[in-house]
Write a protein that holds these residues in place. Structure first.
Motif, PDB file in Angstrom:
ATOM      1  N   MET A  96       0.809  -1.297   0.046  1.00  0.00           N
ATOM      2  CA  MET A  96      -0.037   0.033   0.215  1.00  0.00           C
ATOM      3  C   MET A  96       0.907   1.259  -0.019  1.00  0.00           C
ATOM      4  O   MET A  96       0.223   2.213  -0.566  1.00  0.00           O
ATOM      5  CB  MET A  96      -1.047  -0.141   1.309  1.00  0.00           C
ATOM      6  CG  MET A  96      -2.084  -0.945   1.211  1.00  0.00           C
ATOM      7  SD  MET A  96      -3.017  -1.078   2.709  1.00  0.00           S
ATOM      8  CE  MET A  96      -3.837   0.662   2.302  1.00  0.00           C
ATOM      9  N   ASN A  97       1.886   1.236   0.673  1.00  0.00           N
ATOM     10  CA  ASN A  97       2.777   2.436   0.960  1.00  0.00           C
ATOM     11  C   ASN A  97       3.804   2.597  -0.562  1.00  0.00           C
ATOM     12  O   ASN A  97       4.095   3.733  -0.870  1.00  0.00           O
ATOM     13  CB  ASN A  97       3.805   2.174   2.095  1.00  0.00           C
ATOM     14  CG  ASN A  97       3.136   2.604   3.179  1.00  0.00           C
ATOM     15  OD1 ASN A  97       2.159   3.321   3.473  1.00  0.00           O
ATOM     16  ND2 ASN A  97       3.550   2.120   4.442  1.00  0.00           N
ATOM     17  N   THR A  98       4.117   1.406  -1.087  1.00  0.00           N
ATOM     18  CA  THR A  98       5.184   1.641  -2.163  1.00  0.00           C
ATOM     19  C   THR A  98       4.560   1.568  -3.550  1.00  0.00           C
ATOM     20  O   THR A  98       5.315   1.789  -4.475  1.00  0.00           O
ATOM     21  CB  THR A  98       6.115   0.566  -1.859  1.00  0.00           C
ATOM     22  OG1 THR A  98       5.635  -0.734  -2.192  1.00  0.00           O
ATOM     23  CG2 THR A  98       6.894   0.706  -0.474  1.00  0.00           C
ATOM     24  N   ASP A  99       3.446   0.867  -3.799  1.00  0.00           N
ATOM     25  CA  ASP A  99       3.031   0.572  -5.197  1.00  0.00           C
ATOM     26  C   ASP A  99       1.621   1.167  -5.530  1.00  0.00           C
ATOM     27  O   ASP A  99       0.525   0.969  -4.982  1.00  0.00           O
ATOM     28  CB  ASP A  99       2.685  -1.155  -5.123  1.00  0.00           C
ATOM     29  CG  ASP A  99       2.616  -1.487  -6.713  1.00  0.00           C
ATOM     30  OD1 ASP A  99       2.112  -0.731  -7.674  1.00  0.00           O
ATOM     31  OD2 ASP A  99       3.107  -2.480  -7.063  1.00  0.00           O
ATOM     32  N   ALA A 100       1.839   2.308  -6.458  1.00  0.00           N
ATOM     33  CA  ALA A 100       0.572   3.202  -6.588  1.00  0.00           C
ATOM     34  C   ALA A 100      -0.281   2.324  -7.396  1.00  0.00           C
ATOM     35  O   ALA A 100      -1.604   2.370  -7.377  1.00  0.00           O
ATOM     36  CB  ALA A 100       1.084   4.257  -7.464  1.00  0.00           C
ATOM     37  N   ARG A 101       0.051   1.318  -8.564  1.00  0.00           N
ATOM     38  CA  ARG A 101      -1.009   0.568  -9.103  1.00  0.00           C
ATOM     39  C   ARG A 101      -1.905  -0.150  -8.032  1.00  0.00           C
ATOM     40  O   ARG A 101      -2.950  -0.552  -8.157  1.00  0.00           O
ATOM     41  CB  ARG A 101      -0.050  -0.349 -10.148  1.00  0.00           C
ATOM     42  CG  ARG A 101       0.431   0.609 -11.018  1.00  0.00           C
ATOM     43  CD  ARG A 101       1.080  -0.290 -12.106  1.00  0.00           C
ATOM     44  NE  ARG A 101       1.967   0.453 -13.115  1.00  0.00           N
ATOM     45  CZ  ARG A 101       2.555   0.172 -14.137  1.00  0.00           C
ATOM     46  NH1 ARG A 101       2.281  -1.156 -14.365  1.00  0.00           N
ATOM     47  NH2 ARG A 101       3.448   1.143 -14.766  1.00  0.00           N
ATOM     48  N   PHE A 102      -0.859  -0.895  -6.956  1.00  0.00           N
ATOM     49  CA  PHE A 102      -1.746  -1.714  -5.975  1.00  0.00           C
ATOM     50  C   PHE A 102      -2.668  -0.699  -5.179  1.00  0.00           C
ATOM     51  O   PHE A 102      -3.795  -1.333  -4.984  1.00  0.00           O
ATOM     52  CB  PHE A 102      -0.747  -2.306  -4.904  1.00  0.00           C
ATOM     53  CG  PHE A 102      -1.273  -3.120  -3.779  1.00  0.00           C
ATOM     54  CD1 PHE A 102      -1.560  -4.728  -4.282  1.00  0.00           C
ATOM     55  CD2 PHE A 102      -1.599  -2.800  -2.714  1.00  0.00           C
ATOM     56  CE1 PHE A 102      -1.718  -5.360  -3.427  1.00  0.00           C
ATOM     57  CE2 PHE A 102      -2.226  -3.533  -1.872  1.00  0.00           C
ATOM     58  CZ  PHE A 102      -2.367  -4.930  -2.053  1.00  0.00           C
ATOM     59  N   ARG A 103      -2.330   0.429  -4.849  1.00  0.00           N
ATOM     60  CA  ARG A 103      -3.541   1.257  -4.130  1.00  0.00           C
ATOM     61  C   ARG A 103      -4.656   1.749  -4.950  1.00  0.00           C
ATOM     62  O   ARG A 103      -5.759   1.534  -4.731  1.00  0.00           O
ATOM     63  CB  ARG A 103      -2.550   2.746  -3.825  1.00  0.00           C
ATOM     64  CG  ARG A 103      -1.571   2.375  -2.659  1.00  0.00           C
ATOM     65  CD  ARG A 103      -1.417   3.835  -2.168  1.00  0.00           C
ATOM     66  NE  ARG A 103      -0.530   4.916  -2.935  1.00  0.00           N
ATOM     67  CZ  ARG A 103       0.732   4.723  -3.519  1.00  0.00           C
ATOM     68  NH1 ARG A 103       1.387   4.017  -2.784  1.00  0.00           N
ATOM     69  NH2 ARG A 103       1.051   5.806  -4.190  1.00  0.00           N
ATOM     70  N   ALA A 104      -4.424   2.063  -6.287  1.00  0.00           N
ATOM     71  CA  ALA A 104      -5.626   2.137  -7.200  1.00  0.00           C
ATOM     72  C   ALA A 104      -6.207   0.964  -7.335  1.00  0.00           C
ATOM     73  O   ALA A 104      -7.687   0.956  -7.316  1.00  0.00           O
ATOM     74  CB  ALA A 104      -4.748   2.348  -8.756  1.00  0.00           C
ATOM     75  N   GLY A 105      -6.023  -0.254  -7.533  1.00  0.00           N
ATOM     76  CA  GLY A 105      -6.687  -1.480  -7.548  1.00  0.00           C
ATOM     77  C   GLY A 105      -7.602  -1.794  -6.143  1.00  0.00           C
ATOM     78  O   GLY A 105      -8.817  -1.825  -6.247  1.00  0.00           O
ATOM     79  N   LEU A 106      -6.936  -1.282  -4.982  1.00  0.00           N
ATOM     80  CA  LEU A 106      -7.630  -1.482  -3.748  1.00  0.00           C
ATOM     81  C   LEU A 106      -8.701  -0.285  -3.701  1.00  0.00           C
ATOM     82  O   LEU A 106      -9.969  -0.705  -3.338  1.00  0.00           O
ATOM     83  CB  LEU A 106      -6.737  -1.150  -2.548  1.00  0.00           C
ATOM     84  CG  LEU A 106      -7.205  -1.139  -1.074  1.00  0.00           C
ATOM     85  CD1 LEU A 106      -7.857  -2.557  -0.877  1.00  0.00           C
ATOM     86  CD2 LEU A 106      -6.354  -0.680  -0.121  1.00  0.00           C
ATOM     87  N   ARG A 107      -8.481   0.953  -4.086  1.00  0.00           N
ATOM     88  CA  ARG A 107      -9.614   1.834  -4.088  1.00  0.00           C
ATOM     89  C   ARG A 107     -10.736   1.217  -5.229  1.00  0.00           C
ATOM     90  O   ARG A 107     -11.968   1.473  -4.629  1.00  0.00           O
ATOM     91  CB  ARG A 107      -8.754   3.162  -4.506  1.00  0.00           C
ATOM     92  CG  ARG A 107     -10.042   4.581  -4.957  1.00  0.00           C
ATOM     93  CD  ARG A 107     -10.302   4.888  -3.475  1.00  0.00           C
ATOM     94  NE  ARG A 107     -11.307   5.934  -3.537  1.00  0.00           N
ATOM     95  CZ  ARG A 107     -11.070   7.285  -3.693  1.00  0.00           C
ATOM     96  NH1 ARG A 107      -9.732   7.623  -3.591  1.00  0.00           N
ATOM     97  NH2 ARG A 107     -12.053   8.184  -3.776  1.00  0.00           N
ATOM     98  N   LEU A 108     -10.485   0.858  -6.185  1.00  0.00           N
ATOM     99  CA  LEU A 108     -11.425   0.385  -7.019  1.00  0.00           C
ATOM    100  C   LEU A 108     -12.405  -0.554  -6.447  1.00  0.00           C
ATOM    101  O   LEU A 108     -13.388  -0.387  -6.837  1.00  0.00           O
ATOM    102  CB  LEU A 108     -10.883   0.263  -8.579  1.00  0.00           C
ATOM    103  CG  LEU A 108     -10.203   1.619  -9.217  1.00  0.00           C
ATOM    104  CD1 LEU A 108      -9.519   0.908 -10.442  1.00  0.00           C
ATOM    105  CD2 LEU A 108     -11.293   2.198  -9.653  1.00  0.00           C
ATOM    106  N   VAL A 109     -11.561  -1.570  -6.198  1.00  0.00           N
ATOM    107  CA  VAL A 109     -12.487  -2.561  -5.806  1.00  0.00           C
ATOM    108  C   VAL A 109     -13.223  -2.597  -4.348  1.00  0.00           C
ATOM    109  O   VAL A 109     -14.485  -2.995  -4.017  1.00  0.00           O
ATOM    110  CB  VAL A 109     -11.719  -3.987  -5.294  1.00  0.00           C
ATOM    111  CG1 VAL A 109     -10.890  -4.509  -6.788  1.00  0.00           C
ATOM    112  CG2 VAL A 109     -10.724  -3.668  -4.122  1.00  0.00           C
ATOM    113  N   GLN A 110     -12.807  -1.332  -3.445  1.00  0.00           N
ATOM    114  CA  GLN A 110     -13.540  -1.242  -2.471  1.00  0.00           C
ATOM    115  C   GLN A 110     -14.747  -0.278  -2.764  1.00  0.00           C
ATOM    116  O   GLN A 110     -15.830  -0.388  -2.234  1.00  0.00           O
ATOM    117  CB  GLN A 110     -12.572  -0.142  -1.359  1.00  0.00           C
ATOM    118  CG  GLN A 110     -11.722  -0.769  -0.471  1.00  0.00           C
ATOM    119  CD  GLN A 110     -10.808   0.209   0.042  1.00  0.00           C
ATOM    120  OE1 GLN A 110     -10.375   1.155  -0.540  1.00  0.00           O
ATOM    121  NE2 GLN A 110     -10.231  -0.323   1.230  1.00  0.00           N
ATOM    122  N   GLU A 111     -14.552   0.625  -3.785  1.00  0.00           N
ATOM    123  CA  GLU A 111     -15.660   1.412  -4.297  1.00  0.00           C
ATOM    124  C   GLU A 111     -16.877   0.284  -4.988  1.00  0.00           C
ATOM    125  O   GLU A 111     -18.111   0.431  -4.640  1.00  0.00           O
ATOM    126  CB  GLU A 111     -15.186   2.537  -5.300  1.00  0.00           C
ATOM    127  CG  GLU A 111     -14.421   3.434  -4.702  1.00  0.00           C
ATOM    128  CD  GLU A 111     -14.268   4.594  -5.859  1.00  0.00           C
ATOM    129  OE1 GLU A 111     -13.705   5.524  -5.407  1.00  0.00           O
ATOM    130  OE2 GLU A 111     -14.310   4.315  -7.042  1.00  0.00           O
TER     131      GLU A 111
END
Length: 230
Positions: A96-111
């Protein structure tokens, strides 16, 4: 530069810019024109690489789904349960801290899960895995037994997901270290040390396994334009 190589680099730049956009603004707030401008290209050039906003978002949810499943597969039954707990949770926090693409995927699946009124699959699967490992760890007297595995699992998951938003992501105390310290506080060894010599520092006298090594998949990480540690 050969045309194919130039196209591949442009593709990656679009992905980096898009990851930052989706992670910051979510699907509805993400703006394709802003993504193209970040890369210094036209919106038409972006469409040449991704036919739609949906296709672009699907790139991140697909990668996210693959990475967190790979992380759960890092559980090794030959290792102590607490080692596996650290491996999964610290690895997730570090991604979550280091990978922007991982964060983007997390935000999208949460939504997407929120629109269904439920939880993302990653949360339910993480919760089930952590609960099982915590129960095993308590049976081996690695963790304190005064609380149920379900309660500890919920607490740790809250820390994993919340650390990114509440802990400065750079420097010695990033989200991964925050999660590591939580396992230290929950360890049976720390509890015994605290009861023998109560002090604020006693629970941290012995490091949990996750404080001694880096866990989680590291290849193919993408800091991206919005990485807070760049």
């Amino acid at each position: 530069m050969p045309k194919q190589e130039r196209a591949a680099r442009t593709h990656e730049r679009f992905l980096d810019a898009s990851a930052d956009e989706f992670a910051r603004h979510g699907y509805a707030g993400a703006n394709l024109q802003r993504i193209a401008a970040t890369v210094g290209m036209t919106k038409g050039a972006l469409y040449a690489h991704f036919p739609s906003k949906d296709a672009l978002a699907a790139t991140f949810t697909s990668v996210f789904d693959r990475v967190w499943r790979e992380l759960l597969q890092e559980v090794d039954d030959a290792d102590p349960p607490l080692t596996n707990l650290c491996r999964i949770t610290v690895g997730f926090a570090r991604l979550m801290n280091t990978d922007a693409r991982f964060r983007a995927g997390l935000r999208l699946v949460q939504e997407e899960a929120a629109t269904r009124g439920g939880l993302p699959e990653v949360v339910t699967d993480l919760s089930a895995t952590l609960t099982r490992l915590i129960s095993d760890s308590q049976a081996r007297e690695e963790l304190v037994t005064g609380h149920s595995p379900e309660l500890i699992s919920s607490l740790v998951l809250s820390s994993v997901f919340g650390a990114y938003y509440t802990v400065p992501p750079c420097g010695p105390r990033d989200g991964a270290e925050q999660v590591c310290r939580l396992w230290q506080l929950l360890s049976q060894q720390a509890a015994l040390a605290a009861s023998a010599a109560p002090s604020a520092e006693a629970p941290l006298a012995q490091e949990a396994p996750c404080c001694q090594a880096s866990y989680g998949p590291t290849p193919d990480q993408h800091p991206g334009a919005g990485d807070p540690c760049r």
